[in-house]
Enzyme design. Sequence first.
Site, PDB file in Angstrom:
ATOM      1  N   LYS A  47       0.836  -1.206   0.000  1.00 54.69           N
ATOM      2  CA  LYS A  47       0.000   0.000   0.000  1.00 54.69           C
ATOM      3  C   LYS A  47       0.876   1.264   0.000  1.00 54.69           C
ATOM      4  O   LYS A  47       0.602   2.220  -0.709  1.00 54.69           O
ATOM      5  CB  LYS A  47      -0.888   0.026   1.257  1.00 54.69           C
ATOM      6  CG  LYS A  47      -2.097  -0.886   1.166  1.00 54.69           C
ATOM      7  CD  LYS A  47      -2.911  -0.796   2.435  1.00 54.69           C
ATOM      8  CE  LYS A  47      -4.189  -1.626   2.336  1.00 54.69           C
ATOM      9  NZ  LYS A  47      -5.125  -1.136   1.308  1.00 54.69           N
ATOM     10  N   GLU A  65      10.198   9.593   1.779  1.00 53.42           N
ATOM     11  CA  GLU A  65      11.640   9.468   1.535  1.00 53.42           C
ATOM     12  C   GLU A  65      12.059   7.996   1.511  1.00 53.42           C
ATOM     13  O   GLU A  65      12.754   7.566   0.614  1.00 53.42           O
ATOM     14  CB  GLU A  65      12.435  10.194   2.621  1.00 53.42           C
ATOM     15  CG  GLU A  65      12.225  11.705   2.653  1.00 53.42           C
ATOM     16  CD  GLU A  65      12.997  12.422   1.558  1.00 53.42           C
ATOM     17  OE1 GLU A  65      14.004  11.884   1.080  1.00 53.42           O
ATOM     18  OE2 GLU A  65      12.572  13.534   1.186  1.00 53.42           O
ATOM     19  N   LYS A  72       9.221  -8.422  14.060  1.00 48.87           N
ATOM     20  CA  LYS A  72       9.918  -8.614  15.331  1.00 48.87           C
ATOM     21  C   LYS A  72      10.488 -10.032  15.393  1.00 48.87           C
ATOM     22  O   LYS A  72       9.828 -10.985  14.996  1.00 48.87           O
ATOM     23  CB  LYS A  72       8.907  -8.434  16.471  1.00 48.87           C
ATOM     24  CG  LYS A  72       9.313  -7.438  17.532  1.00 48.87           C
ATOM     25  CD  LYS A  72       8.208  -7.342  18.590  1.00 48.87           C
ATOM     26  CE  LYS A  72       8.632  -6.553  19.794  1.00 48.87           C
ATOM     27  NZ  LYS A  72       9.069  -5.194  19.525  1.00 48.87           N
ATOM     28  N   SER A  76      13.054 -10.900  20.372  1.00 51.68           N
ATOM     29  CA  SER A  76      12.546  -9.600  20.787  1.00 51.68           C
ATOM     30  C   SER A  76      11.079  -9.698  21.237  1.00 51.68           C
ATOM     31  O   SER A  76      10.646  -8.955  22.128  1.00 51.68           O
ATOM     32  CB  SER A  76      12.809  -8.623  19.649  1.00 51.68           C
ATOM     33  OG  SER A  76      11.876  -7.635  19.591  1.00 51.68           O
ATOM     34  N   LYS A  80       9.962  -8.630  25.027  1.00 49.48           N
ATOM     35  CA  LYS A  80       8.865  -7.696  25.295  1.00 49.48           C
ATOM     36  C   LYS A  80       7.796  -8.359  26.166  1.00 49.48           C
ATOM     37  O   LYS A  80       7.242  -7.727  27.065  1.00 49.48           O
ATOM     38  CB  LYS A  80       8.258  -7.185  23.978  1.00 49.48           C
ATOM     39  CG  LYS A  80       7.200  -6.113  24.213  1.00 49.48           C
ATOM     40  CD  LYS A  80       6.906  -5.284  23.011  1.00 49.48           C
ATOM     41  CE  LYS A  80       5.888  -4.207  23.320  1.00 49.48           C
ATOM     42  NZ  LYS A  80       5.687  -3.291  22.210  1.00 49.48           N
ATOM     43  N   ARG A  83       8.866  -8.146  29.617  1.00 50.05           N
ATOM     44  CA  ARG A  83       8.691  -6.779  30.101  1.00 50.05           C
ATOM     45  C   ARG A  83       7.245  -6.500  30.483  1.00 50.05           C
ATOM     46  O   ARG A  83       6.958  -5.807  31.432  1.00 50.05           O
ATOM     47  CB  ARG A  83       9.114  -5.797  28.996  1.00 50.05           C
ATOM     48  CG  ARG A  83      10.444  -5.170  29.231  1.00 50.05           C
ATOM     49  CD  ARG A  83      10.737  -3.889  28.444  1.00 50.05           C
ATOM     50  NE  ARG A  83      10.019  -3.566  27.258  1.00 50.05           N
ATOM     51  CZ  ARG A  83      10.362  -3.933  26.013  1.00 50.05           C
ATOM     52  NH1 ARG A  83      11.413  -4.696  25.823  1.00 50.05           N
ATOM     53  NH2 ARG A  83       9.651  -3.534  24.982  1.00 50.05           N
ATOM     54  N   LYS A 139       7.509  12.944  23.438  1.00 50.08           N
ATOM     55  CA  LYS A 139       7.863  12.289  24.700  1.00 50.08           C
ATOM     56  C   LYS A 139       8.776  13.219  25.502  1.00 50.08           C
ATOM     57  O   LYS A 139       9.389  14.127  24.938  1.00 50.08           O
ATOM     58  CB  LYS A 139       8.577  10.970  24.421  1.00 50.08           C
ATOM     59  CG  LYS A 139       7.633   9.881  23.923  1.00 50.08           C
ATOM     60  CD  LYS A 139       8.275   8.509  24.065  1.00 50.08           C
ATOM     61  CE  LYS A 139       7.260   7.428  23.753  1.00 50.08           C
ATOM     62  NZ  LYS A 139       7.803   6.074  23.970  1.00 50.08           N
ATOM     63  N   GLU A 166       2.103  -1.991  13.322  1.00 51.00           N
ATOM     64  CA  GLU A 166       2.474  -0.681  13.879  1.00 51.00           C
ATOM     65  C   GLU A 166       3.120   0.139  12.764  1.00 51.00           C
ATOM     66  O   GLU A 166       4.099  -0.300  12.155  1.00 51.00           O
ATOM     67  CB  GLU A 166       3.461  -0.834  15.041  1.00 51.00           C
ATOM     68  CG  GLU A 166       3.836   0.520  15.651  1.00 51.00           C
ATOM     69  CD  GLU A 166       4.923   0.432  16.714  1.00 51.00           C
ATOM     70  OE1 GLU A 166       4.597   0.562  17.895  1.00 51.00           O
ATOM     71  OE2 GLU A 166       6.106   0.226  16.340  1.00 51.00           O
TER      72      GLU A 166
HETATM   73  P1  GTP Z   1       7.658  -0.493  22.886  1.00 55.08           P
HETATM   74  O1  GTP Z   1       7.447  -1.497  23.964  1.00 55.08           O
HETATM   75  O2  GTP Z   1       9.083   0.001  22.799  1.00 55.08           O
HETATM   76  O3  GTP Z   1       7.176  -0.966  21.552  1.00 55.08           O
HETATM   77  O4  GTP Z   1       6.816   0.802  23.312  1.00 55.08           O
HETATM   78  P2  GTP Z   1       5.246   1.056  23.431  1.00 55.08           P
HETATM   79  O5  GTP Z   1       4.486  -0.183  23.121  1.00 55.08           O
HETATM   80  O6  GTP Z   1       4.964   1.767  24.713  1.00 55.08           O
HETATM   81  O7  GTP Z   1       4.976   2.037  22.224  1.00 55.08           O
HETATM   82  P3  GTP Z   1       5.587   3.455  21.886  1.00 55.08           P
HETATM   83  O8  GTP Z   1       4.577   4.033  20.946  1.00 55.08           O
HETATM   84  O9  GTP Z   1       5.946   4.256  23.088  1.00 55.08           O
HETATM   85  O10 GTP Z   1       6.960   3.136  21.146  1.00 55.08           O
HETATM   86  C1  GTP Z   1       7.030   2.195  20.124  1.00 55.08           C
HETATM   87  C2  GTP Z   1       8.325   2.310  19.352  1.00 55.08           C
HETATM   88  O11 GTP Z   1       8.641   3.674  19.058  1.00 55.08           O
HETATM   89  C3  GTP Z   1       9.571   1.801  20.011  1.00 55.08           C
HETATM   90  O12 GTP Z   1       9.697   0.407  19.878  1.00 55.08           O
HETATM   91  C4  GTP Z   1      10.672   2.575  19.243  1.00 55.08           C
HETATM   92  O13 GTP Z   1      10.855   2.024  17.935  1.00 55.08           O
HETATM   93  C5  GTP Z   1      10.031   3.911  19.071  1.00 55.08           C
HETATM   94  N1  GTP Z   1      10.345   4.803  20.210  1.00 55.08           N
HETATM   95  C6  GTP Z   1       9.510   5.143  21.204  1.00 55.08           C
HETATM   96  N2  GTP Z   1      10.112   5.969  22.074  1.00 55.08           N
HETATM   97  C7  GTP Z   1      11.362   6.173  21.610  1.00 55.08           C
HETATM   98  C8  GTP Z   1      12.485   6.944  22.082  1.00 55.08           C
HETATM   99  O14 GTP Z   1      12.448   7.604  23.095  1.00 55.08           O
HETATM  100  N3  GTP Z   1      13.615   6.911  21.315  1.00 55.08           N
HETATM  101  C9  GTP Z   1      13.697   6.179  20.178  1.00 55.08           C
HETATM  102  N4  GTP Z   1      14.850   6.222  19.510  1.00 55.08           N
HETATM  103  N5  GTP Z   1      12.671   5.448  19.705  1.00 55.08           N
HETATM  104  C10 GTP Z   1      11.528   5.425  20.421  1.00 55.08           C
HETATM  105 MG    MG Z   2       8.069  -1.535  19.634  1.00 64.44          MG
END
Ligand code: GTP
Ligand code: MG
Length: 227
Positions: A47, A65, A72, A76, A80, A83, A139, A166
Amino acid sequence: MEKRDVTTDQPGQLARRGHPEAWHEQYADLNHFLMVYKFGLAEMNTKITILAEELTHRGSGNPIEHISPRLKTPASITAKAHRLNCPLHFDDLRARIRDIAGIRIVCSFVSDVYTVANMLTRQPDVNLVVTKDYIAKPKANGYRSLHLIVEIPVFMSDRVVAVPVEVQLRTVAMDFWASLEHKIYYKHDPDVVPPRLRDELTAAAEDAARLDLRMERLHREIHGPRR
Ligand code: GTP
Ligand code: MG
């Protein structure tokens, strides 16, 4: 179907205990679990590729771009799940981990991020489930991007699966910051990075955001607004 624990039933252990067929079965299960995500990701990728190619032919240029899809890895997914305190069963993983299929779309300008997000989410087979707008509300560390969880139907032989994907949309400047921040910061224990350096990373994210505004203004002044 019987619930299976994808890690305590370690394939390696079973094989070592002399059940290579169980080892095989485990991997077949995992591959089967990941298969729909692979297809969902391929659908989204198509898409976005269609949009990118089509928009190249429109007068005001291609807002995309580059695109990077990723699935995943089992390691990983397991990390997660730990976690999140999520049991290592396929049903629980499916319900709790929504970023098994992920695709990043890097756009030229901030307005392009929203244009592309709208073009995708208004497609009738794309179901928008969650929006997290870290551009409108960055953030605390300065991270900016638009995150969507969408569901896309994947047509299998006997059923249709709504696969979550995502989608992360960001500008080149946001991508530059996020990639380097990940290297500088994530590799270290958060408590080890001194507050002064953390503040400086946040300030760098704000610099990137200012650069985004400036480049978009320059583009507008030269080419007029995107049509
Ligand atoms: P994850 O468990 O990391 O997937 O986070 P989440 O389920 O709370 O979702 P969120 O939308 O906060 O972040 C998802 C993804 O965004 C992460 O896996 C990173 O790829 C990216 N991301 C989020 N926060 C940051 C950050 O502070 N720095 C960087 N470099 N990437 C981030
Ligand atoms: Mg993630």
